[in-house]
Design a protein around this motif. Structure first.
Motif, PDB file in Angstrom:
ATOM      1  N   TRP A 208     -15.808   5.585   3.100  1.00  0.00           N
ATOM      2  CA  TRP A 208     -14.917   5.278   1.978  1.00  0.00           C
ATOM      3  C   TRP A 208     -13.743   4.417   2.433  1.00  0.00           C
ATOM      4  O   TRP A 208     -13.388   3.445   1.776  1.00  0.00           O
ATOM      5  CB  TRP A 208     -14.403   6.559   1.320  1.00  0.00           C
ATOM      6  CG  TRP A 208     -13.278   6.270   0.364  1.00  0.00           C
ATOM      7  CD1 TRP A 208     -11.936   6.459   0.560  1.00  0.00           C
ATOM      8  CD2 TRP A 208     -13.391   5.649  -0.927  1.00  0.00           C
ATOM      9  NE1 TRP A 208     -11.221   6.014  -0.522  1.00  0.00           N
ATOM     10  CE2 TRP A 208     -12.088   5.513  -1.443  1.00  0.00           C
ATOM     11  CE3 TRP A 208     -14.486   5.207  -1.687  1.00  0.00           C
ATOM     12  CZ2 TRP A 208     -11.837   4.965  -2.699  1.00  0.00           C
ATOM     13  CZ3 TRP A 208     -14.230   4.644  -2.941  1.00  0.00           C
ATOM     14  CH2 TRP A 208     -12.931   4.534  -3.431  1.00  0.00           C
ATOM     15  N   ASP A 209     -13.126   4.757   3.558  1.00  0.00           N
ATOM     16  CA  ASP A 209     -11.977   3.998   4.048  1.00  0.00           C
ATOM     17  C   ASP A 209     -12.359   2.553   4.348  1.00  0.00           C
ATOM     18  O   ASP A 209     -11.599   1.621   4.046  1.00  0.00           O
ATOM     19  CB  ASP A 209     -11.385   4.659   5.302  1.00  0.00           C
ATOM     20  CG  ASP A 209     -10.592   5.908   4.980  1.00  0.00           C
ATOM     21  OD1 ASP A 209     -10.252   6.112   3.794  1.00  0.00           O
ATOM     22  OD2 ASP A 209     -10.315   6.692   5.909  1.00  0.00           O
ATOM     23  N   GLU A 210     -13.539   2.360   4.925  1.00  0.00           N
ATOM     24  CA  GLU A 210     -13.998   1.007   5.224  1.00  0.00           C
ATOM     25  C   GLU A 210     -14.230   0.223   3.939  1.00  0.00           C
ATOM     26  O   GLU A 210     -13.865  -0.961   3.838  1.00  0.00           O
ATOM     27  CB  GLU A 210     -15.283   1.052   6.052  1.00  0.00           C
ATOM     28  CG  GLU A 210     -15.072   1.517   7.484  1.00  0.00           C
ATOM     29  CD  GLU A 210     -16.376   1.778   8.202  1.00  0.00           C
ATOM     30  OE1 GLU A 210     -16.396   1.681   9.439  1.00  0.00           O
ATOM     31  OE2 GLU A 210     -17.400   2.082   7.528  1.00  0.00           O
ATOM     32  N   TYR A 211     -14.861   0.855   2.964  1.00  0.00           N
ATOM     33  CA  TYR A 211     -15.107   0.191   1.685  1.00  0.00           C
ATOM     34  C   TYR A 211     -13.794  -0.136   0.988  1.00  0.00           C
ATOM     35  O   TYR A 211     -13.588  -1.249   0.503  1.00  0.00           O
ATOM     36  CB  TYR A 211     -15.957   1.096   0.791  1.00  0.00           C
ATOM     37  CG  TYR A 211     -16.220   0.517  -0.587  1.00  0.00           C
ATOM     38  CD1 TYR A 211     -17.110  -0.524  -0.767  1.00  0.00           C
ATOM     39  CD2 TYR A 211     -15.569   1.038  -1.710  1.00  0.00           C
ATOM     40  CE1 TYR A 211     -17.352  -1.063  -2.025  1.00  0.00           C
ATOM     41  CE2 TYR A 211     -15.802   0.519  -2.974  1.00  0.00           C
ATOM     42  CZ  TYR A 211     -16.697  -0.533  -3.127  1.00  0.00           C
ATOM     43  OH  TYR A 211     -16.919  -1.056  -4.370  1.00  0.00           O
ATOM     44  N   SER A 212     -12.889   0.838   0.966  1.00  0.00           N
ATOM     45  CA  SER A 212     -11.602   0.660   0.300  1.00  0.00           C
ATOM     46  C   SER A 212     -10.801  -0.487   0.913  1.00  0.00           C
ATOM     47  O   SER A 212     -10.228  -1.313   0.204  1.00  0.00           O
ATOM     48  CB  SER A 212     -10.796   1.965   0.385  1.00  0.00           C
ATOM     49  OG  SER A 212      -9.489   1.786  -0.096  1.00  0.00           O
ATOM     50  N   GLY A 226      -6.269   2.893  -4.423  1.00  0.00           N
ATOM     51  CA  GLY A 226      -5.338   4.012  -4.483  1.00  0.00           C
ATOM     52  C   GLY A 226      -6.049   5.347  -4.595  1.00  0.00           C
ATOM     53  O   GLY A 226      -7.204   5.435  -5.021  1.00  0.00           O
ATOM     54  N   ASP A 227      -5.354   6.402  -4.212  1.00  0.00           N
ATOM     55  CA  ASP A 227      -5.892   7.755  -4.316  1.00  0.00           C
ATOM     56  C   ASP A 227      -5.389   8.419  -5.593  1.00  0.00           C
ATOM     57  O   ASP A 227      -4.289   8.105  -6.076  1.00  0.00           O
ATOM     58  CB  ASP A 227      -5.471   8.585  -3.102  1.00  0.00           C
ATOM     59  CG  ASP A 227      -6.221   9.896  -3.019  1.00  0.00           C
ATOM     60  OD1 ASP A 227      -7.399   9.873  -2.629  1.00  0.00           O
ATOM     61  OD2 ASP A 227      -5.631  10.939  -3.372  1.00  0.00           O
ATOM     62  N   THR A 228      -6.198   9.337  -6.136  1.00  0.00           N
ATOM     63  CA  THR A 228      -5.795  10.022  -7.366  1.00  0.00           C
ATOM     64  C   THR A 228      -4.480  10.760  -7.200  1.00  0.00           C
ATOM     65  O   THR A 228      -3.674  10.835  -8.137  1.00  0.00           O
ATOM     66  CB  THR A 228      -6.882  11.022  -7.798  1.00  0.00           C
ATOM     67  OG1 THR A 228      -7.279  11.800  -6.673  1.00  0.00           O
ATOM     68  CG2 THR A 228      -8.091  10.308  -8.350  1.00  0.00           C
TER      69      THR A 228
END
Length: 261
Positions: A208-212, A226-228
């Motif tokens: 997820w971090d790589e995609y983000s 951003g995070d919820t």
């Protein structure tokens, strides 16, 4: 900082997951009594169980379809009957519907406006008398940053969100005399089930971090999605005593990607 939320009563629509759920969790952690509502009773019960596991606190669960005015009124009444007052309303329910103008039929326009605009109108109208009884309150309408600068093929969502912004400003003018503050948060790219599905379909080999950061991030000044919890923190601030002189404004929660303030 003490946000002054202990003992306050809050309703959050669309709170079985995502931003709504994390806002409910944050408000409970700050000492508020919370009602969560959404259409799916099963998902609501799962959300309530999650909040209790995290905090040890039970929230009131009210299944409701906010496109129905009677059900909107019922959410408010059940909350007041249960907790004895109402201080905070967060109109968060909504979905994304993005299409070219000519492909949007009348039924889709109506469905989108009923959910994102009239849902907020009906819940607010039912909540305001109870807020007046306790000397004031706070309303946050969750909209979208693209409502300020709609791109092509973004209908009907951007229109209903722009209407939500206008509603916010008009309500703040009318309700300021009652010490009822009304603001909007304009959401950009925030982690959600929809974005997670896109990640898994497009780049399942990436974390997820790589995609983000690497796939989406370059288009965002802060270089990530951003995070919820980050959205929930801003909403919690806006309904708190710490924002007691803030009304009629919009706050972009978009990592700086918006083209306008």
């Amino acid at each position: 900082m003490d946000l002054g939320l202990t003992g306050k009563v809050a309703i959050i629509t669309g709170s079985s997951k995502g931003i709504g759920l994390h806002t409910a969790l944050q408000l409970v952690k700050e000492g508020a009594n919370v009602t969560i509502c959404a259409r799916g009773e099963k998902s609501l019960k799962e959300a309530a169980a999650f909040i209790k596991t995290e905090t040890g606190v039970e929230v009131l669960v009210v299944p409701a379809d906010i496109t129905n005015e009677e059900q909107c009124t019922n959410i408010i009444q059940k909350t007041v009957d249960h907790y004895g007052r109402l201080d905070i309303l967060i109109n968060n329910a909504g979905t994304s519907s993005a299409n070219p103008f000519e492909s949007v039929d009348t039924a889709l326009w109506q469905t989108d406006l009923d959910l994102k605009l009239f849902g907020a109108i009906h819940t607010s109208k039912a909540a305001i008398p109870f807020m007046r009884e306790v000397g004031g309150g706070a309303i946050v309408n969750v909209t979208a940053v693209l409502g300020k600068t709609p791109p092509a093929s973004s209908l009907p969502t951007t229109v209903s969100r722009a209407a939500g912004m206008a509603l916010t400003k008009a309500m703040s003018k009318d309700l300021g005399k009652d010490n009822i503050r009304v603001n909007t948060v304009c959401i950009g790219l925030i982690r959600s089930e929809q974005i997670e599905k896109k990640w898994k379909n497009e780049a399942a080999d990436l974390s997820w971090d790589e995609y983000s950061k690497n796939v989406v991030g370059p288009t965002i000044p802060l270089q990530r999605i951003g995070d919820t919890s980050e959205a929930a923190n801003i909403i919690t601030f806006l309904v708190s005593d710490a924002a007691s002189y803030v009304t009629g404004t919009s706050v972009n929660i978009d990592g700086g990607s918006g083209a306008v303030l």
